[in-house]
Write a protein that holds these residues in place. Structure first.
Motif, PDB file in Angstrom:
ATOM      1  N   ASN A  79       0.819  -1.222   0.000  1.00  0.00           N
ATOM      2  CA  ASN A  79       0.000   0.000   0.000  1.00  0.00           C
ATOM      3  C   ASN A  79       0.852   1.272   0.000  1.00  0.00           C
ATOM      4  OD1 ASN A  79      -2.540   1.396   0.176  1.00  0.00           O
ATOM      5  ND2 ASN A  79      -2.039   1.866   2.316  1.00  0.00           N
ATOM      6  N   ASP A 348      -3.676   3.800  -0.634  1.00  0.00           N
ATOM      7  CA  ASP A 348      -5.062   3.713  -0.186  1.00  0.00           C
ATOM      8  C   ASP A 348      -5.098   4.083   1.296  1.00  0.00           C
ATOM      9  OD1 ASP A 348      -7.735   3.255  -0.273  1.00  0.00           O
ATOM     10  OD2 ASP A 348      -7.567   1.287  -1.216  1.00  0.00           O
ATOM     11  N   CYS A 349      -6.298   4.259   1.838  1.00  0.00           N
ATOM     12  CA  CYS A 349      -6.348   4.639   3.255  1.00  0.00           C
ATOM     13  C   CYS A 349      -5.931   3.460   4.137  1.00  0.00           C
ATOM     14  CB  CYS A 349      -7.726   5.173   3.628  1.00  0.00           C
ATOM     15  SG  CYS A 349      -9.028   4.068   3.178  1.00  0.00           S
ATOM     16  N   ARG A 358      -5.163   8.990   5.388  1.00  0.00           N
ATOM     17  CA  ARG A 358      -5.933   9.178   4.146  1.00  0.00           C
ATOM     18  C   ARG A 358      -5.152   8.717   2.930  1.00  0.00           C
ATOM     19  NH1 ARG A 358      -7.768  14.538   5.493  1.00  0.00           N
ATOM     20  NH2 ARG A 358      -6.808  15.302   3.577  1.00  0.00           N
ATOM     21  N   LYS A 359      -5.888   8.274   1.904  1.00  0.00           N
ATOM     22  CA  LYS A 359      -5.276   7.925   0.625  1.00  0.00           C
ATOM     23  C   LYS A 359      -4.439   9.125   0.135  1.00  0.00           C
ATOM     24  CE  LYS A 359      -6.714   6.759  -4.036  1.00  0.00           C
ATOM     25  NZ  LYS A 359      -7.739   6.281  -4.902  1.00  0.00           N
TER      26      LYS A 359
END
Ligand code: HEM
Length: 468
Positions: A79, A348-349, A358-359
């Protein structure tokens, strides 16, 4: 947390900027970020597990909780991408190299390059490192005793020498001083944060801090290309004995999954990357180790005794026996991490240390802050290498001490660097004592790597021991 309190009164407390009581305003932040980013940290950063706030670079989450760091660098690493600012600052020459590439390209390069840095290959580089260290000692022995000199260029020279001997062991095929000058010019410009980078201007806007680096990079890359061509011809000649150095390993490297080799551009970019990522970082680990040793008679003696015992022995695996030397280097990299911060973009978050990310947010791990964090270290600002001796070392959380990062993008050269630094430091401590001239103030500054501002003058004295 390692308890060092029983010894605390005698322990040196080396210099560091005093953390701010409150964050700076936007204009001051910009100015200080360009001058010395480690001066922007506030007291809260050294006391809290996470701080999320708006900055001139957007929302940044600075994380110090080991579990959250583990999530970003390991468990949920997919991520998090390396952020664009970091890539821009590192510049053109490194663009196709392992440090910068992402996604499938990174996975393929990492698989292909990992076998270069196996313990067996690293052990085979000890002899070349030892030769470079001995050449440094021989050069210093010719200097006048009690002479003051700047050890920063000395350490940069020896670490570059090690890379030269291990990457292209049969030499550059041209004047090395010209090569070194181009290399130095190129890497000097890399350390500067350009205001246009901070303001997120598009890549096509020329950066004045980078203009001078173009010509140096071209020259440097031309030399590397010529070396690659020469080596390819040598490897193609049946029966010719090509050196088993990093260049040969790069030319022979294959992706274990696909069997694909590296392109010439990837080989060149990774040579530039290894020099860029491995030269000044290791030099600074050594510079800070020597500086900290100048503050501790006890550790100077301990390291000299260890070097006397270990260095006359066989070279193979001798870095493993330099236990106290390595503890000093690790403690030096805790107090003065050569790479003082790492940043990632959240794709992504996510949730880190109980807070929502937050994203698109920038997530930052600052080794400078983490390694001196009040929740993680006892007496964080004092120099105590005992934290890293066997027995204590294992108690340090893997994600509280990150000189080489962690997770899939952990430094590929970590074991190489530690072996190199231990060999060089042991040679120096065996033959010399070095002290900082009285009245000289040492100030750490972060210009890509963390270094002493303006170099580090030290007074060189030969240790009274018969040299063999
Ligand atoms: C004391 C010396 C060194 C320090 C402190 C250091 C530190 C680091 C750190 C913190 C990272 C991770 C950056 C991130 O995740 O954002 C890294 C990555 C890397 N380092 Fe080192 N490094 C050192 C020496 C070396 C050497 C000697 C080499 C090569 C010969 C090297 C090659 C690399 C490469 C290629 C990467 C990128 C790995 C990847 O993304 O897969 N480093 N280093």
């Amino acid at each position: 947390m390692t308890d060092v309190s029983s010894h605390a009164t005698a322990l040196p407390r080396p210099p560091a900027p005093v953390p701010l009581a409150a964050p700076l305003g936007p204009i001051s932040t910009m100015r200080v970020l360009r001058k010395n980013p480690i001066e922007t940290w506030t007291r809260a950063h050294f006391e809290l597990p996470i701080i999320i706030g708006p900055t001139i670079l957007g929302t940044i989450a600075v994380i110090n909780e080991p579990a959250a760091i583990r999530r970003v660098l390991l468990d949920n690493a997919a991520n998090y991408n390396k952020d664009a600012l970091q890539k821009r600052v590192l510049g053109e020459g490194l663009r196709e190299g392992l440090l910068i590439v992402e996604g499938d390209e990174w996975r393929a390069q990492r698989r292909t390059l990992a076998p270069l840095f196996t313990p067996k290959n690293i052990a085979s580089f000890a002899a070349a490192t030892d030769e470079a260290a001995k050449e440094l000692i021989a050069r210093w022995l010719r200097l006048r005793q009690g002479r003051m000199f700047d050890i920063q260029p000395e350490m940069a020279r020896v670490t570059l020498d090690v890379l030269g001997r291990t990457i292209f062991s049969d030499g550059l095929g041209r004047d090395p001083s010209e090569f070194t000058a181009a290399l130095t010019r190129y890497f000097l410009t890399l350390g500067r944060l350009d205001p246009f980078d901070l303001l997120d201007f598009p890549d096509w806007v020329p950066r004045w801090t980078k203009l001078t680096s173009g010509a140096a990079l071209n020259f440097f890359e031309d030399v590397v290309d010529a070396i690659i061509e020469r080596r390819k011809r040598l490897l193609a000649q049946k029966g010719a004995a090509a050196p088993r150095d990093i260049l040969t390993l790069l030319l022979e490297a294959e992706d274990p999954q696909t069997g694909a080799g590296l392109s010439d551009a990837e080989i060149r970019a990774n040579i530039v990357t290894f020099i860029g990522a491995g030269h000044e970082t290791t030099a600074n680990a050594l510079i800070w180790s020597l500086f900290l040793l100048s503050m501790s008679e006890e550790w100077r003696q301990r390291l000299a005794a260890e070097a006397d015992a270990v260095l006359p022995g066989p070279i193979e695996h001798y870095a493993e026996r330099l236990v106290e030397t390595k503890a000093v280097i690790e403690e030096a990299m805790r107090l003065y991490p050569p790479v003082a911060s790492m940043s990632r973009h959240a794709l992504d978050c996510d949730t880190l240390a109980g807070r929502r990310i937050r994203k698109g947010a920038l997530v930052m791990v600052s080794q400078w802050v983490l390694h001196r964090h009040k929740l993680l270290w006892d007496q964080p600002d004092v120099f105590d290498p005992r934290r890293f001796l066997p027995g204590a070392r294992e108690k340090i959380d893997r994600f509280a001490y990150l000189p080489f990062g962690a997770g899939p993008r952990v430094c590929i050269g970590a074991a190489f660097a530690l072996q190199e630094a231990a060999i060089i430091l042991a040679h120096v401590m065996r033959s010399f004592t070095l002290e900082v001239p009285k009245g000289h103030e040492v100030k750490p500054v972060q210009h890509i790597t963390l270094r002493p501002e303006g170099g580090l003058p030290m007074i060189l004295r030969r240790r009274t021991r018969s040299h063999n």
